[in-house]
Motif scaffolding. Structure first.
Motif, PDB file in Angstrom:
ATOM      1  N   SER A 272       0.071  14.281  -8.788  1.00  0.00           N
ATOM      2  CA  SER A 272       0.706  13.053  -9.270  1.00  0.00           C
ATOM      3  C   SER A 272       0.249  11.840  -8.492  1.00  0.00           C
ATOM      4  O   SER A 272       0.281  10.731  -8.998  1.00  0.00           O
ATOM      5  CB  SER A 272       2.217  13.139  -9.158  1.00  0.00           C
ATOM      6  OG  SER A 272       2.665  14.340  -9.655  1.00  0.00           O
ATOM      7  N   HIS A 273      -0.124  12.023  -7.231  1.00  0.00           N
ATOM      8  CA  HIS A 273      -0.427  10.838  -6.428  1.00  0.00           C
ATOM      9  C   HIS A 273      -1.903  10.756  -6.060  1.00  0.00           C
ATOM     10  O   HIS A 273      -2.568   9.797  -6.410  1.00  0.00           O
ATOM     11  CB  HIS A 273       0.461  10.802  -5.196  1.00  0.00           C
ATOM     12  CG  HIS A 273       1.910  10.625  -5.538  1.00  0.00           C
ATOM     13  ND1 HIS A 273       2.447   9.401  -5.802  1.00  0.00           N
ATOM     14  CD2 HIS A 273       2.899  11.522  -5.714  1.00  0.00           C
ATOM     15  CE1 HIS A 273       3.737   9.551  -6.111  1.00  0.00           C
ATOM     16  NE2 HIS A 273       4.028  10.821  -6.064  1.00  0.00           N
TER      17      HIS A 273
ATOM     18  N   THR B 260       0.821  -1.211   0.000  1.00  0.00           N
ATOM     19  CA  THR B 260       0.000   0.000   0.000  1.00  0.00           C
ATOM     20  C   THR B 260       0.855   1.261   0.000  1.00  0.00           C
ATOM     21  O   THR B 260       0.351   2.340  -0.276  1.00  0.00           O
ATOM     22  CB  THR B 260      -0.923   0.045   1.238  1.00  0.00           C
ATOM     23  OG1 THR B 260      -0.121   0.006   2.407  1.00  0.00           O
ATOM     24  CG2 THR B 260      -1.884  -1.120   1.240  1.00  0.00           C
ATOM     25  N   ALA B 261       2.132   1.132   0.307  1.00  0.00           N
ATOM     26  CA  ALA B 261       2.976   2.325   0.404  1.00  0.00           C
ATOM     27  C   ALA B 261       3.499   2.778  -0.952  1.00  0.00           C
ATOM     28  O   ALA B 261       4.024   3.878  -1.082  1.00  0.00           O
ATOM     29  CB  ALA B 261       4.148   2.075   1.352  1.00  0.00           C
ATOM     30  N   LEU B 262       3.357   1.938  -1.968  1.00  0.00           N
ATOM     31  CA  LEU B 262       3.753   2.350  -3.309  1.00  0.00           C
ATOM     32  C   LEU B 262       2.502   2.742  -4.082  1.00  0.00           C
ATOM     33  O   LEU B 262       1.463   2.084  -3.974  1.00  0.00           O
ATOM     34  CB  LEU B 262       4.461   1.205  -4.034  1.00  0.00           C
ATOM     35  CG  LEU B 262       5.871   0.888  -3.544  1.00  0.00           C
ATOM     36  CD1 LEU B 262       6.331  -0.464  -4.054  1.00  0.00           C
ATOM     37  CD2 LEU B 262       6.853   1.970  -3.985  1.00  0.00           C
ATOM     38  N   ASN B 263       2.614   3.804  -4.861  1.00  0.00           N
ATOM     39  CA  ASN B 263       1.465   4.269  -5.641  1.00  0.00           C
ATOM     40  C   ASN B 263       1.114   3.225  -6.693  1.00  0.00           C
ATOM     41  O   ASN B 263       1.935   2.893  -7.539  1.00  0.00           O
ATOM     42  CB  ASN B 263       1.822   5.600  -6.301  1.00  0.00           C
ATOM     43  CG  ASN B 263       0.612   6.252  -6.933  1.00  0.00           C
ATOM     44  OD1 ASN B 263      -0.368   5.581  -7.259  1.00  0.00           O
ATOM     45  ND2 ASN B 263       0.668   7.550  -7.109  1.00  0.00           N
ATOM     46  N   PRO B 264      -0.112   2.690  -6.639  1.00  0.00           N
ATOM     47  CA  PRO B 264      -0.448   1.564  -7.510  1.00  0.00           C
ATOM     48  C   PRO B 264      -0.509   1.911  -8.998  1.00  0.00           C
ATOM     49  O   PRO B 264      -0.423   1.004  -9.826  1.00  0.00           O
ATOM     50  CB  PRO B 264      -1.829   1.119  -7.013  1.00  0.00           C
ATOM     51  CG  PRO B 264      -2.391   2.305  -6.322  1.00  0.00           C
ATOM     52  CD  PRO B 264      -1.220   3.034  -5.737  1.00  0.00           C
ATOM     53  N   VAL B 265      -0.663   3.185  -9.352  1.00  0.00           N
ATOM     54  CA  VAL B 265      -0.864   3.507 -10.767  1.00  0.00           C
ATOM     55  C   VAL B 265       0.379   4.129 -11.409  1.00  0.00           C
ATOM     56  O   VAL B 265       0.300   4.645 -12.518  1.00  0.00           O
ATOM     57  CB  VAL B 265      -2.084   4.428 -10.977  1.00  0.00           C
ATOM     58  CG1 VAL B 265      -3.333   3.777 -10.418  1.00  0.00           C
ATOM     59  CG2 VAL B 265      -1.874   5.785 -10.364  1.00  0.00           C
ATOM     60  N   VAL B 266       1.495   4.116 -10.699  1.00  0.00           N
ATOM     61  CA  VAL B 266       2.729   4.677 -11.261  1.00  0.00           C
ATOM     62  C   VAL B 266       3.785   3.560 -11.255  1.00  0.00           C
ATOM     63  O   VAL B 266       3.870   2.795 -10.290  1.00  0.00           O
ATOM     64  CB  VAL B 266       3.213   5.874 -10.413  1.00  0.00           C
ATOM     65  CG1 VAL B 266       4.486   6.456 -10.990  1.00  0.00           C
ATOM     66  CG2 VAL B 266       2.140   6.937 -10.328  1.00  0.00           C
TER      67      VAL B 266
ATOM     68  N   ARG C  27      -4.406  11.186  -9.353  1.00  0.00           N
ATOM     69  CA  ARG C  27      -4.318  10.089 -10.325  1.00  0.00           C
ATOM     70  C   ARG C  27      -5.078   8.865  -9.838  1.00  0.00           C
ATOM     71  O   ARG C  27      -5.664   8.128 -10.615  1.00  0.00           O
ATOM     72  CB  ARG C  27      -2.851   9.700 -10.567  1.00  0.00           C
ATOM     73  CG  ARG C  27      -2.194  10.608 -11.530  1.00  0.00           C
ATOM     74  CD  ARG C  27      -1.557   9.934 -12.737  1.00  0.00           C
ATOM     75  NE  ARG C  27      -2.111   8.687 -13.182  1.00  0.00           N
ATOM     76  CZ  ARG C  27      -1.409   7.782 -13.816  1.00  0.00           C
ATOM     77  NH1 ARG C  27      -0.136   7.963 -14.030  1.00  0.00           N
ATOM     78  NH2 ARG C  27      -1.963   6.681 -14.238  1.00  0.00           N
ATOM     79  N   ASN C  28      -5.051   8.661  -8.523  1.00  0.00           N
ATOM     80  CA  ASN C  28      -5.782   7.509  -8.001  1.00  0.00           C
ATOM     81  C   ASN C  28      -7.262   7.798  -7.824  1.00  0.00           C
ATOM     82  O   ASN C  28      -8.094   6.914  -8.000  1.00  0.00           O
ATOM     83  CB  ASN C  28      -5.168   7.054  -6.677  1.00  0.00           C
ATOM     84  CG  ASN C  28      -3.910   6.249  -6.892  1.00  0.00           C
ATOM     85  OD1 ASN C  28      -3.981   5.080  -7.202  1.00  0.00           O
ATOM     86  ND2 ASN C  28      -2.770   6.902  -6.781  1.00  0.00           N
TER      87      ASN C  28
ATOM     88  N   GLU D 103      11.077   9.939  -9.381  1.00  0.00           N
ATOM     89  CA  GLU D 103      10.448  11.138  -8.828  1.00  0.00           C
ATOM     90  C   GLU D 103      11.212  11.619  -7.597  1.00  0.00           C
ATOM     91  O   GLU D 103      11.520  12.809  -7.474  1.00  0.00           O
ATOM     92  CB  GLU D 103       8.996  10.820  -8.449  1.00  0.00           C
ATOM     93  CG  GLU D 103       8.240  12.041  -7.969  1.00  0.00           C
ATOM     94  CD  GLU D 103       6.893  11.698  -7.356  1.00  0.00           C
ATOM     95  OE1 GLU D 103       6.647  10.506  -7.080  1.00  0.00           O
ATOM     96  OE2 GLU D 103       6.106  12.624  -7.156  1.00  0.00           O
TER      97      GLU D 103
ATOM     98  N   ARG E 188       2.502  18.530  -6.101  1.00  0.00           N
ATOM     99  CA  ARG E 188       2.870  17.242  -6.679  1.00  0.00           C
ATOM    100  C   ARG E 188       2.108  16.097  -5.995  1.00  0.00           C
ATOM    101  O   ARG E 188       1.622  15.188  -6.664  1.00  0.00           O
ATOM    102  CB  ARG E 188       4.383  17.039  -6.511  1.00  0.00           C
ATOM    103  CG  ARG E 188       4.900  15.744  -7.090  1.00  0.00           C
ATOM    104  CD  ARG E 188       6.373  15.614  -6.842  1.00  0.00           C
ATOM    105  NE  ARG E 188       7.165  16.357  -7.803  1.00  0.00           N
ATOM    106  CZ  ARG E 188       7.470  15.907  -9.015  1.00  0.00           C
ATOM    107  NH1 ARG E 188       7.018  14.745  -9.412  1.00  0.00           N
ATOM    108  NH2 ARG E 188       8.197  16.617  -9.824  1.00  0.00           N
TER     109      ARG E 188
ATOM    110  N   TYR F  39       0.352   5.430   0.202  1.00  0.00           N
ATOM    111  CA  TYR F  39       1.273   5.919  -0.823  1.00  0.00           C
ATOM    112  C   TYR F  39       1.306   7.433  -0.889  1.00  0.00           C
ATOM    113  O   TYR F  39       2.291   8.012  -1.353  1.00  0.00           O
ATOM    114  CB  TYR F  39       0.957   5.308  -2.198  1.00  0.00           C
ATOM    115  CG  TYR F  39      -0.479   5.395  -2.623  1.00  0.00           C
ATOM    116  CD1 TYR F  39      -1.321   4.306  -2.480  1.00  0.00           C
ATOM    117  CD2 TYR F  39      -0.988   6.550  -3.172  1.00  0.00           C
ATOM    118  CE1 TYR F  39      -2.639   4.367  -2.866  1.00  0.00           C
ATOM    119  CE2 TYR F  39      -2.309   6.623  -3.572  1.00  0.00           C
ATOM    120  CZ  TYR F  39      -3.132   5.535  -3.408  1.00  0.00           C
ATOM    121  OH  TYR F  39      -4.433   5.614  -3.787  1.00  0.00           O
TER     122      TYR F  39
ATOM    123  N   GLN G  87       8.477   6.084  -9.744  1.00  0.00           N
ATOM    124  CA  GLN G  87       8.357   6.534  -8.357  1.00  0.00           C
ATOM    125  C   GLN G  87       9.735   6.807  -7.757  1.00  0.00           C
ATOM    126  O   GLN G  87       9.901   7.742  -6.977  1.00  0.00           O
ATOM    127  CB  GLN G  87       7.617   5.493  -7.520  1.00  0.00           C
ATOM    128  CG  GLN G  87       6.185   5.324  -7.992  1.00  0.00           C
ATOM    129  CD  GLN G  87       5.329   4.532  -7.017  1.00  0.00           C
ATOM    130  OE1 GLN G  87       5.329   4.815  -5.835  1.00  0.00           O
ATOM    131  NE2 GLN G  87       4.592   3.573  -7.525  1.00  0.00           N
TER     132      GLN G  87
END
Lengths: 342, 376, 317
Positions: C232-233, A110-116, C236-237, A124, C228, C215, A121
């Motif tokens: 970006s985060h 869950t700590a990583l952005n699922p759509v990137v 987007r979700n 960035e 950002r 995230y 990441q």
């Protein structure tokens, strides 16, 4: 391991973080309640405690990431190279986060952005702190970092999304992201709790290797005492939002002076001892910090040595050995109990 | 280790008797438990078997889940979650099952519990083949074999009082009248070390450890003789984990229960188990008495697992040999040819990649599936 | 992707056939029939026609099954039949009036989206501030006030206050872009206002929900600045549920703007469907419904593809 030498880079002094709730914010959950500890340059520090002990909140407080409302840092200092982070502006904190102090979280899924993509990441993080770096350069460096943390086919993996990686690989990617800017301090909040034993060992070995290579300090927040014994230089045992015992790993494990530390040690079964050994539970449940009286030892309700003195006054932190401190009125009894055990 | 004679020494001749009870005299874990034991529970239980008889036997147990593909759900292969597992458990004993996530250990528990219908092999409980039970017969089986699962937050219905949760199965099976129900719920709560007055409360008023006690009370309410414990302490804090493990052990001794204890924490599994099976990609790799297995791990995978588990004593931990395990388990859809472990095994040679080793006795009932150990 | 789109388009065929069948059967099950309407109309004009004659004129004397296949066969050749009461082909009515409705729907959708996403994001970034509360209050008001009331106010008050009257003469886009835009502006604003209220609140809720995710905390921990983190985060979700909901609302817009079309004198297809239904104009009603169905299915396909673009975890199967 001897007492740490070298520069103190992080000095947490009497940190207090509360969670306020109720109509008039009258319920005050003292998640962190006067926590103090120091981290030296390049040191591997373990912060040990159960759920609700305030160990994760203290890490978020250092990073300035406590969600408000309901969380509020009400007192204390977090000195990083002598500068109080609690007084820093948003811009100053943004420059420090990721660049000087980085963080790894418990649940990599869950700590990583699922759509990137994983690579983006990491890139960035690199580009935030190196504005001159081109996207292409950052992506190439991200792939390099993924290779560094032991992910096979890093170029391919960099273009994949987190859900395409296993839990262990996700956590490696998180670590790659955290170390991308070469931080001086890495705060890892239960980084292996969600992982299997074998993968846990791999991830912690990696953290330790990177620490030595980059010369960064690591603050490992965990409830797993075994992990602490294997990797940490020094240990801070946290209960009820404050440190109850701190010191070099060997001293704390061999000669614990706080009944809670000893309780934790006795609660885990030991693979090296006969089967019946270990697993002495600590009675009761972790404390509700909105109910424990402020002027008392938070562990008194579960402590076998507790006396009226423990319920009426907070025991001060006292030195019991070289660099080994303990806050308890019954150090002697505890140590005696320890010495009677294998 | 300070006292070598006590440890699982080179001869590994520790008696496989249950270890002494946890809890020092000043820490009674379950006050008042004795007066409630043996009355109704024992009366409802199956006739007491002579200790030493096998109560649960599985032979070549298989659970395949089909993988479908495309518009017409063409079968593309199988996830062989459990792929030919055999074991026998004596009355009053515990079989521990350890493995990484994806090893199929939870599926194994669900097959034995008959929440799943195994695709092959058989499960025999107390002399009766239960592999194909349906309807009433299955319900009767579920009175005698119950299950406790990992997540104490998900397994209890938040809108039911804990007494209702505990009594759910009893009510469905009409095992007690109204007055009896109340008494039964109180007895069960007391038995697991909770205040019997808590019955009217809701799960959210309890901590994780207390909820897990409620789950255990629910599993006990039907008067089972066999309980499947699937990662019951994994979500709990160490101090509370010890309480729950101690409780399970105490219940086993008082009620003569048998357990399958599934877990990933080697030291906890060892503590509670008389025999331990190490599972990898749907198969048992090594099965042996608890102390024998940890004292003399023979399979390279077991050795790596034991070595990866840290010991909370710095001097001991640093002195231990480290066998590190590279990589992660392969997909159970396409397990490796030959020995399933060969992709991660440092001893793997040609034969291991071609021929799957069978689980063989390496002496004294210590079973291992490894060419290197058992040879031809 | 191409394979997926082809598959979905091929799936349109059986689905459409079922839609046709249902429309055909249901139309005929509605009480009253076109025959009675014809007899009545003739009576009004002082003429007399027997039911049998009327039936023959309408082509309703054949068995229903035959009628159905005649209709389907015609459609396969691009012939949707003739209107029963207007001297016009169904295809001509639809092709001249559908684009008008489509224009209104698209314009109001663009306005609504362009307003609700930034406003929703703003509210999420500053929750419970005065601005947030104000925007949310207005949203609730606009979402709950009926559209005909807003329409009336818009028609009346600008004229009273500033002497500005909303242009009510329809100008097709082919006959002058600017004039067309001028005439569409107000009705699409009115249509947008009603959807905008709900959309702002939806974007806000979704974004706030996402802001609590781990995230987003990771993004802060990297040292990212607020802009950002938000775009970006978080956004987007948050886009994933937003796309689903907005897509659904487009599909409803094309037939659903009848009231506005009526008030602002826009000759859209919504009006046509209502008339056709009340007159039991079978070919026209059936034709319109089938065209709507195609439109809804195409929009859903676009939504699904957008969905895949927003969320890589989605597999298009």
């Amino acid at each position: 391991m001897a007492v740490q030498e070298g520069e103190v880079i992080l000095d947490v002094q009497n940190l207090q973080t509360w969670f306020l709730s109720g109509k008039h914010q009258e319920t005050r959950l003292r998640a962190v309640d006067g926590l103090s500890y120091q981290v030296h340059k390049g040191e591997f520090v373990a912060v040990v405690g159960e759920s609700g002990s305030g160990k994760s909140v203290s890490a978020l407080s250092v990073m300035g990431l406590v969600p408000y409302p309901p969380g509020l840092i009400v007192g204390g200092k977090v000195l990083f190279h002598g500068k109080d982070l609690l007084q820093a502006t948003d811009e100053e904190m943004q420059a420090i986060r990721g660049e000087k102090i980085a963080m790894v979280f418990q649940e990599p899924s869950t700590a990583l952005n699922p759509v990137v993509t994983v690579g983006k990441q990491i890139a960035e993080a690199l580009r935030i702190h190196n504005p001159g770096m081109s996207k292409k350069e950052a992506m190439a460096k991200a792939a390099g970092l993924l290779g560094e943390v032991g992910i096979p086919n890093p170029e391919v993996r960099a273009r994949q999304y987190p859900f395409e990686l296993s839990g262990g690989m996700q956590q490696r990617a998180m670590i790659a992201m955290a170390v991308s800017c070469g931080p001086e301090l890495l705060v890892a909040d239960e980084p292996t709790t969600a992982l299997d034993v074998t993968v846990q060992a791999q991830v912690l070995d990696l953290l330790d290797r990177l620490r030595k290579k980059l010369g960064m300090a690591v603050v490992l927040i965990t409830h797993n005492l075994g992990v602490v014994a294997r990797y940490a230089d020094s240990v801070k045992v946290v209960y009820g939002g404050k440190a109850v015992e701190t010191g070099p790993t060997d001293a704390v494990f061999e000669e614990p002076c706080h009944p809670y530390t000893l309780g934790l040690l006795r609660a885990v079964p030991r693979l090296d001892l006969p089967r019946g050994y270990g697993l002495h539970p600590i009675v009761g449940e972790p404390p509700d910090m909105s109910k424990v009286p402020e002027e008392s030892c938070a562990f008194a309700a579960r402590c076998r040595y507790a006396t009226d003195g423990c319920r009426e006054g907070r025991p001060p932190m006292e030195e019991v050995g070289e660099g080994h401190y303990c806050a308890c009125f019954h150090k002697g009894e505890t140590l005696e109990e320890r010495r009677a055990l294998p | 280790m300070k006292d070598g004679a006590k440890g699982p020494g080179p001869d590994g001749n520790l008696p496989l008797e249950p270890p002494p009870l946890p809890g020092t005299p000043d820490m009674p874990v379950h006050p008042g438990i004795d007066e409630f034991v043996d009355k109704d529970i024992a009366a409802r239980e199956a006739p007491e078997k002579a200790k030493g008889e096998y109560i649960m036997e599985a032979e070549g147990l298989q659970m395949y889940f089909p993988v479908t593909k495309g518009l017409f759900k063409r079968k593309a292969g199988d996830v062989k979650a459990v792929d030919g597992v055999s074991f026998r458990i004596r009355q009053g004993r515990t079989l521990g099952v350890v493995g990484e996530s994806g090893s199929g250990k939870s599926t194994l528990g669900n097959c034995v519990m008959r929440n799943l219908r195994p695709t092959g092999g058989k499960v025999v409980f107390d002399g009766q083949d239960v592999t194909r039970l349906e309807g009433k017969a299955l319900a009767a089986y579920h009175k005698r074999v119950t299950m406790v699962t990992q997540d104490p937050f998900a397994s209890l219905d938040p809108r039911m009082t804990v007494a209702d949760s505990v009594l759910e199965g009893v009510r469905i099976n009409r095992l007690a009248d109204k007055a009896g129900e109340q008494a039964l719920a109180e007895r069960m709560l007391l038995m697991v070390g909770l205040n019997p007055k808590y019955g009217s409360r809701y799960p959210h008023e309890f901590s994780g450890g207390q909820r897990q006690r409620v789950s255990i009370a629910r599993a006990l309410a039907m008067g089972p003789s066999f309980i499947i414990c699937d990662e019951v302490v994994s979500a709990l804090d160490v101090s509370v984990q010890a309480q729950v493990v101690g409780l399970l052990q105490q219940l086993q001794q008082q009620l003569g229960l048998s357990y399958i204890f599934i877990g990933h924490d080697l030291s906890v599994v060892r503590y509670l188990s008389h025999e331990v099976a190490v599972m990898y990609l749907g198969k048992f790799m090594e099965v042996a008495g608890s102390d024998e297995l940890y004292g003399h791990p023979l399979h390279p995978y077991t050795q790596a697992l034991v070595s990866a588990a840290p010991i909370p004593k710095p001097s001991v931990d640093r002195a231990r040999p480290r066998v590190s395990l590279e990589g992660e388990p392969p997909s159970p859809i396409h397990p490796p040819q030959g020995c399933r472990f060969c992709t991660r095994c440092r001893y793997a040679e040609k034969r291991c990649r071609e021929e799957e080793p069978a689980l063989k006795d390496a002496g004294g009932g210590h079973l291992v599936a490894c060419h290197k150990v058992t040879g031809g | 992707m191409g394979k997926y789109v082809t598959k979905r388009l091929l799936l349109l065929i059986p689905t459409l056939f079922l839609v046709c069948l249902m429309v055909f059967v249901l139309m005929r099950m509605v009480p009253g029939s076109a025959v009675e309407m014809v007899v009545y109309n003739f009576k009004q004009n002082g003429q007399v026609i027997t039911e049998a004659e009327a039936r023959a004129r309408l082509g309703l004397d054949k068995p229903a099954v035959e009628q159905f296949f005649v209709w389907i066969w015609g459609m396969l050749h691009g012939d949707l039949g003739d209107c029963l009461f207007r001297g016009d082909t169904v295809w001509h009515v639809i092709s001249s009036e559908l684009p008008v409705s489509l224009e209104l729907a698209i314009m109001s959708f663009i306005i609504s989206t362009a307003a609700s996403i930034p406003l929703g994001l703003f509210c999420a970034a500053h929750p419970d501030t005065a601005a947030d509360v104000a925007i949310r209050t207005l949203s609730v008001i606009f979402a709950s006030v009926p559209v005909f009331w807003i329409g009336t106010m818009v028609l009346v008050y600008p004229a009273v206050w500033w002497g500005y009257s909303v242009p009510l003469t329809f100008v097709p886009i082919t006959k002058g872009f600017v004039a067309n835009m001028k005439m569409f502006l107000v009705p699409s604003l009115v249509a947008a206002l009603t959807t905008c209220g709900n959309n702002i609140r939806f974007v806000r809720t979704c974004t706030l929900e996402v802001m609590r995710q781990d995230y987003v905390r990771t993004a802060w921990a990297k040292g990212a600045k607020e802009r950002r983190v938000m775009f970006s985060h978080a956004f987007r979700n948050a886009l994933i549920p937003v796309v689903t909901m907005f897509g659904g609302s487009v599909a409803g817009m094309i037939g659903g703007n009848v009231v506005i079309e009526n008030m602002f004198n826009i000759p859209g297809i919504g009006q046509q469907v209502v008339t056709a239904l009340s007159n039991r104009d079978y070919p026209l009603a059936q034709g319109c419904t089938v065209v709507f169905a195609i439109f809804v299915m195409l929009v859903n396909l676009i939504v699904d593809i957008t969905y895949k673009w927003c969320d890589p975890r989605v597999t298009l199967e």
